[in-house]
Motif scaffolding. Structure first.
Motif, PDB file in Angstrom:
ATOM      1  N   THR A  63       3.603  46.050 -49.473  1.00  0.00           N
ATOM      2  CA  THR A  63       4.474  47.058 -48.851  1.00  0.00           C
ATOM      3  C   THR A  63       4.799  48.208 -49.788  1.00  0.00           C
ATOM      4  O   THR A  63       5.452  49.167 -49.382  1.00  0.00           O
ATOM      5  CB  THR A  63       5.804  46.423 -48.386  1.00  0.00           C
ATOM      6  OG1 THR A  63       6.544  45.955 -49.525  1.00  0.00           O
ATOM      7  CG2 THR A  63       5.553  45.263 -47.438  1.00  0.00           C
ATOM      8  N   THR A 113       5.524  45.226 -42.924  1.00  0.00           N
ATOM      9  CA  THR A 113       4.715  44.213 -43.614  1.00  0.00           C
ATOM     10  C   THR A 113       3.444  43.866 -42.848  1.00  0.00           C
ATOM     11  O   THR A 113       2.357  43.757 -43.440  1.00  0.00           O
ATOM     12  CB  THR A 113       5.533  42.927 -43.829  1.00  0.00           C
ATOM     13  OG1 THR A 113       6.690  43.234 -44.619  1.00  0.00           O
ATOM     14  CG2 THR A 113       4.708  41.864 -44.545  1.00  0.00           C
ATOM     15  N   ALA A 117       1.557  47.847 -44.037  1.00  0.00           N
ATOM     16  CA  ALA A 117       1.033  47.349 -45.312  1.00  0.00           C
ATOM     17  C   ALA A 117      -0.458  47.045 -45.233  1.00  0.00           C
ATOM     18  O   ALA A 117      -1.200  47.259 -46.198  1.00  0.00           O
ATOM     19  CB  ALA A 117       1.802  46.102 -45.750  1.00  0.00           C
TER      20      ALA A 117
END
Length: 253
Positions: A63, A113, A117
């Motif tokens: 992240t 996330t 990410a």
């Protein structure tokens, strides 16, 4: 002799993926880059130390853009001029909202996330993947992200997780379309409901089974499967009772 990078390797499926890869012949798996946010967590460290240099650890917070950029430099150094063959975007989180959508106040966090990410990592490692022979990216998804099967999982109180994985599937398709001309294969894979901290002890399958089946899909995938969303195949589970079956093939979107 392919090279592999696995995100979220400190526990659960990520740890099992690294362990499974390390058990395969070196002719199939030459090197494994295991990444995690923590600085070489205990269980992973044991596997790394027992690998005789075949597994190397790289600290990576998926992240954090700076952490991703530093990880790319570290991996490039460890590969010694060679390319990266396989990237497995495994790192992810799951929510629990006991009152459903009304209590969902973590959508941005989960999305960051599970989706953003993955984009940061995939984009950053593209140059190394271009130098690799396989050019394969596996995004770990879930049948809970299937809109077509949403009614089956309606009672599951994890709306942010479901939403984020549906978005991950679409992002997989976007990457597949964008880089098909360069010989890339992007695949979303549902590893099954596994007995991990995320999946709980009530899950269908041992985490080792999920890891074995994911790697089997990954090693057999071809550019013709680019952009697909696929399920694992577990003998005996093709027509199992309940919500989950594992017949292999494509998952309804």
């Amino acid at each position: 002799m392919a090279s592999y990078l696995v995100t979220g390797s400190s526990r659960g499926l990520g740890l099992a993926l690294v362990s499974r890869l390390a058990s395969l012949p070196k002719a199939e798996v030459a090197s494994i880059i295991a990444t995690a946010r923590q600085d070489n967590p205990h269980q992973l460290k044991e596997i790394v130390n027992a690998s005789s240099g075949r597994i190397e650890f790289v600290k990576l917070d998926v992240t954090d853009k700076t952490s991703v950029e530093e990880a790319v430099k570290s991996v490039e150094h460890k590969l010694k001029g060679k390319g990266l063959d396989y990237l497995i975007n495994n790192a992810g989180v799951m929510d629990w909202s006991k009152d459903g959508l009304e209590s969902m106040d973590n959508l941005n966090e989960i999305f960051n996330t599970n989706v953003t990410a993955v984009h940061l990592v995939s984009r950053a490692f593209l140059p190394l993947l271009r130098k690799g022979e396989k050019k394969t990216v596996i995004n770990i998804s879930t049948t809970l992200g299937s809109i077509a099967r949403a009614k089956v999982y309606a009672q599951g109180r994890s709306p942010a997780y479901k939403i984020s994985k549906a978005a991950l599937n679409m992002m997989t398709v976007q990457y597949a379309q964008e880089y098909a001309g360069e010989g890339f294969t992007f695949l979303a894979v549902s590893p099954g409901w596994l007995r991990t901290d995320l999946g709980s002890s009530y899950a269908d399958l041992p985490v080792e089974t999920g890891a074995e089946k994911v790697i089997d899909i990954m090693q057999k995938t071809t550019p013709e499967q680019n952009g697909k969303f696929v399920n694992i195949h577990v003998p005996g589970w093709e027509e199992a009772e309940g919500n989950n079956q594992y017949p292999g093939g494509e998952v309804p979107w």
